[in-house]
Enzyme design. Structure first.
Site, PDB file in Angstrom:
ATOM      1  N   GLU A 162     -70.092 -35.621  56.903  1.00 19.42           N
ATOM      2  CA  GLU A 162     -70.916 -34.493  56.457  1.00 19.42           C
ATOM      3  C   GLU A 162     -72.133 -34.963  55.693  1.00 19.42           C
ATOM      4  O   GLU A 162     -73.216 -34.373  55.791  1.00 19.42           O
ATOM      5  CB  GLU A 162     -70.075 -33.550  55.588  1.00 19.42           C
ATOM      6  CG  GLU A 162     -70.743 -32.228  55.248  1.00 19.42           C
ATOM      7  CD  GLU A 162     -71.567 -32.256  53.972  1.00 19.42           C
ATOM      8  OE1 GLU A 162     -72.272 -31.256  53.712  1.00 19.42           O
ATOM      9  OE2 GLU A 162     -71.519 -33.270  53.224  1.00 19.42           O
ATOM     10  N   GLU A 163     -71.980 -36.043  54.914  1.00 23.92           N
ATOM     11  CA  GLU A 163     -73.058 -36.493  54.047  1.00 23.92           C
ATOM     12  C   GLU A 163     -74.193 -37.199  54.784  1.00 23.92           C
ATOM     13  O   GLU A 163     -75.261 -37.408  54.211  1.00 23.92           O
ATOM     14  CB  GLU A 163     -72.506 -37.430  52.965  1.00 23.92           C
ATOM     15  CG  GLU A 163     -71.514 -36.789  51.992  1.00 23.92           C
ATOM     16  CD  GLU A 163     -72.175 -35.831  51.026  1.00 23.92           C
ATOM     17  OE1 GLU A 163     -73.360 -35.497  51.214  1.00 23.92           O
ATOM     18  OE2 GLU A 163     -71.503 -35.390  50.077  1.00 23.92           O
ATOM     19  N   ASP A 219     -65.895 -37.639  53.483  1.00 23.50           N
ATOM     20  CA  ASP A 219     -66.786 -38.750  53.146  1.00 23.50           C
ATOM     21  C   ASP A 219     -67.492 -38.499  51.814  1.00 23.50           C
ATOM     22  O   ASP A 219     -67.534 -37.374  51.310  1.00 23.50           O
ATOM     23  CB  ASP A 219     -67.814 -38.967  54.246  1.00 23.50           C
ATOM     24  CG  ASP A 219     -68.629 -37.712  54.546  1.00 23.50           C
ATOM     25  OD1 ASP A 219     -68.049 -36.607  54.546  1.00 23.50           O
ATOM     26  OD2 ASP A 219     -69.849 -37.823  54.777  1.00 23.50           O
ATOM     27  N   HIS A 246     -73.483 -36.366  44.045  1.00 21.93           N
ATOM     28  CA  HIS A 246     -74.475 -37.400  44.395  1.00 21.93           C
ATOM     29  C   HIS A 246     -75.039 -38.085  43.144  1.00 21.93           C
ATOM     30  O   HIS A 246     -76.057 -38.773  43.226  1.00 21.93           O
ATOM     31  CB  HIS A 246     -75.638 -36.815  45.223  1.00 21.93           C
ATOM     32  CG  HIS A 246     -75.225 -36.195  46.511  1.00 21.93           C
ATOM     33  ND1 HIS A 246     -76.113 -35.928  47.540  1.00 21.93           N
ATOM     34  CD2 HIS A 246     -74.013 -35.789  46.974  1.00 21.93           C
ATOM     35  CE1 HIS A 246     -75.468 -35.372  48.559  1.00 21.93           C
ATOM     36  NE2 HIS A 246     -74.199 -35.282  48.226  1.00 21.93           N
ATOM     37  N   HIS A 264     -65.082 -31.964  53.616  1.00 22.86           N
ATOM     38  CA  HIS A 264     -65.428 -33.240  54.246  1.00 22.86           C
ATOM     39  C   HIS A 264     -64.788 -34.386  53.476  1.00 22.86           C
ATOM     40  O   HIS A 264     -64.603 -34.330  52.258  1.00 22.86           O
ATOM     41  CB  HIS A 264     -66.948 -33.412  54.361  1.00 22.86           C
ATOM     42  CG  HIS A 264     -67.705 -33.433  53.075  1.00 22.86           C
ATOM     43  ND1 HIS A 264     -67.806 -34.551  52.279  1.00 22.86           N
ATOM     44  CD2 HIS A 264     -68.423 -32.473  52.439  1.00 22.86           C
ATOM     45  CE1 HIS A 264     -68.547 -34.283  51.221  1.00 22.86           C
ATOM     46  NE2 HIS A 264     -68.930 -33.025  51.283  1.00 22.86           N
TER      47      HIS A 264
END
Length: 393
Positions: free
Chosen positions: A143-144, A81, A355, A79
Site C-alpha cells: 500500500e505504501e 507494509d 511516516h 496493509h
C-alpha cells in the site's frame, strides 16, 4: 487450537517482522513474515485463510481470512507494509515495541500493523461460532508504494463483504472521502550548443517554460471547474515538485524534466486528466521544435468517496459520536469500493505520527477502536436484518 498471544504480544511480533515496501529496491522487502503471523493467529480462531501472491511480485502477498458464508458481511482491512525509516532519528529500536508515556512506539504501530492486533484481540473475545454473514479480515501488500495488493484484488474480481472498514490512522474519526493522486514526469528534449549563439541549439528550458505556463493555466481551469466543500482544500491541486535541466550557464540546455503531482476530487477521473494534459503538449512541441514526453511515475490512486448516507458511515458516526469527514492522504478505499463494498476509513492513531520517526499509537485509542469493531461485527455478521434499522448501534 493453540492459544493466541496477548494484544501487545501480537503487536510486538508484527512490529518485529520487517515488511518495508519502497520504490527503491535497496529498501523493498517481502511482507511474507507478517502474512504468516496473521494466518497462524486467524486460523486458530477458525478463519479460512487464503494467501494470494501478487502476480508481478511473487514475494509479496495478500491474505483473505474468512469466517462464515453468505453474500453480505463485513471486511476489516489493512496493509501489512510500512514505509522506510530514519534510524538516527528514532529514540528506540523501530522494530521493538516500546511502551512509554501511555504510548506504544514502533514502526507500524499506527500505520498500520497495530490495527491487526486490535482486530484479532477483539474477535477472540466475541462469540462468533455461528455468524450469519461472513467476517473477512483482509491484509494487503505494498500500500505504501504501489497499491499493487489492492490493484490485484480488483483485477481478480474477488467478491467479498457488503461493507468494509479500512483501519488507517484517523484518530477514530470516520472518513467518507479523500482525493486521488497522480504523479507525472514531463521530459523536454532540445539541442545543446554554445550559449554564445542561440542558433546552435534549441533550449529545452525555454520550451519547458511554455509547458509550465500551459499547466498553470490548466490548473486554474481545474480549480474553476471542480469544487467540493467537504474538503479543507476544496479544489484539485497540482504541485510542481521538482525540475532538472541543463548543466552549465554557457551551454544551451538540451534536456529538461519536470515532475508534478495532481490530486483529484471525488468524481474526477485520473485517466481523463492524464488525457487532457497529454493534449496540451503537441502544440508546444511543434511550436518549439522540441520533443516532449509525458510519463507516469506510478499508476496513480483513484479518489475515494462513499455516500454519507451509507449504512456503515452512519453506524460508525453513532459508534464514535463523530461526524464523517474527509482527509488529504490516499488509501485503498477506492479499490474496495470497486469490488462492490461500501467502504469507510476509520482507525486508531493519528496520521500525524505515520511516516514519522518515533511513530506511536496512544494506548487510549485501543478500547474505543475495539468497541467500534464489536459494534460493526454485531451489526453486519451476527444479527444482520433490515439495513435501515438504525437503532441497532
Amino acid at each position: 487450537m493453540h492459544s493466541l498471544p496477548s494484544l501487545l504480544s501480537m503487536m510486538s511480533q508484527l512490529i518485529a517482522t520487517p515488511s518495508i515496501s519502497c520504490s527503491q529496491a535497496s529498501w523493498d522487502q517481502s511482507n511474507k513474515g507478517v502474512i504468516l503471523l496473521l494466518e497462524d493467529w486467524l486460523s486458530s480462531l477458525g478463519f479460512q485463510c487464503e494467501i494470494m501472491p501478487l502476480p508481478a511480485q511473487p514475494d509479496k502477498f495478500n491474505l483473505i481470512a474468512t469466517l462464515g458464508t453468505g453474500p453480505g458481511g463485513l471486511v476489516l482491512s489493512g496493509h501489512t507494509d510500512t514505509v522506510p525509516y530514519d534510524e538516527d532519528r528514532w529514540q528506540s529500536d523501530p522494530f521493538k515495541l516500546h511502551e512509554r508515556d501511555n504510548r506504544l512506539y514502533g514502526l507500524g504501530t499506527c500505520d498500520m500493523k497495530g490495527f491487526f492486533a486490535i482486530v484479532i484481540d477483539t474477535v477472540r473475545q466475541m462469540a462468533l461460532a455461528n455468524v450469519s454473514q461472513p467476517l473477512i479480515i483482509l491484509a494487503t501488500a505494498d500500500e505504501e508504494s504501489s497499491m499493487e495488493g489492492a490493484r490485484a484484488l480488483v483485477q481478480s474480481e474477488r467478491p467479498m463483504g457488503r461493507y468494509a472498514l479500512i483501519g488507517e490512522p484517523t484518530s477514530l474519526t470516520p472518513i467518507h472521502a479523500h482525493k486521488g493522486i497522480m504523479m507525472e514526469r514531463i521530459q523536454v528534449t532540445g539541442q545543446a550548443g554554445h550559449s554564445s549563439n542561440p542558433n546552435l541549439g534549441n533550449n529545452a528550458l525555454d520550451a519547458m517554460h511554455q509547458v509550465m505556463s500551459e499547466l498553470m493555466t490548466y490548473r486554474e481551469s481545474l480549480k474553476t471547474r471542480y469544487r467540493d466543500a467537504n474538503f479543507v482544500i476544496d479544489y484539485p491541486t497540482m504541485n510542481f515538485g521538482c525540475i532538472h535541466g541543463g548543466d552549465s550557464p554557457n551551454r544551451i540546455c538540451g534536456r529538461c524534466e519536470l515532475e508534478f503531482d495532481l490530486r483529484a476530487l471525488p468524481g474526477m477521473d485520473n485517466a481523463t486528466l492524464l488525457h487532457e494534459i497529454e493534449a496540451l503538449l503537441p502544440e508546444i512541441e511543434q511550436r518549439t521544435g522540441t520533443k516532449i514526453q509525458l510519463n507516469q511515475l506510478f499508476p496513480g490512486v483513484p479518489s475515494f468517496s462513499t455516500k454519507k448516507e451509507s449504512d456503515i458511515i452512519q453506524a460508525c458516526e453513532r459508534l464514535t459520536n463523530k461526524a464523517a469527514t474527509t482527509v488529504a492522504f490516499a488509501t485503498e478505499g477506492a479499490y474496495l469500493n470497486q469490488l462492490g463494498m461500501e467502504t469507510l476509513i476509520l482507525g486508531p492513531g493519528s496520521i500525524d505520527q505515520a511516516h514519522q520517526p518515533n511513530e506511536f499509537m496512544a494506548l487510549d485509542q485501543i478500547k474505543p477502536m475495539q468497541d467500534v469493531i464489536q459494534g460493526l461485527i454485531q451489526r453486519y455478521c451476527i444479527t444482520p436484518s433490515n439495513e435501515n434499522e438504525a437503532s441497532r448501534v
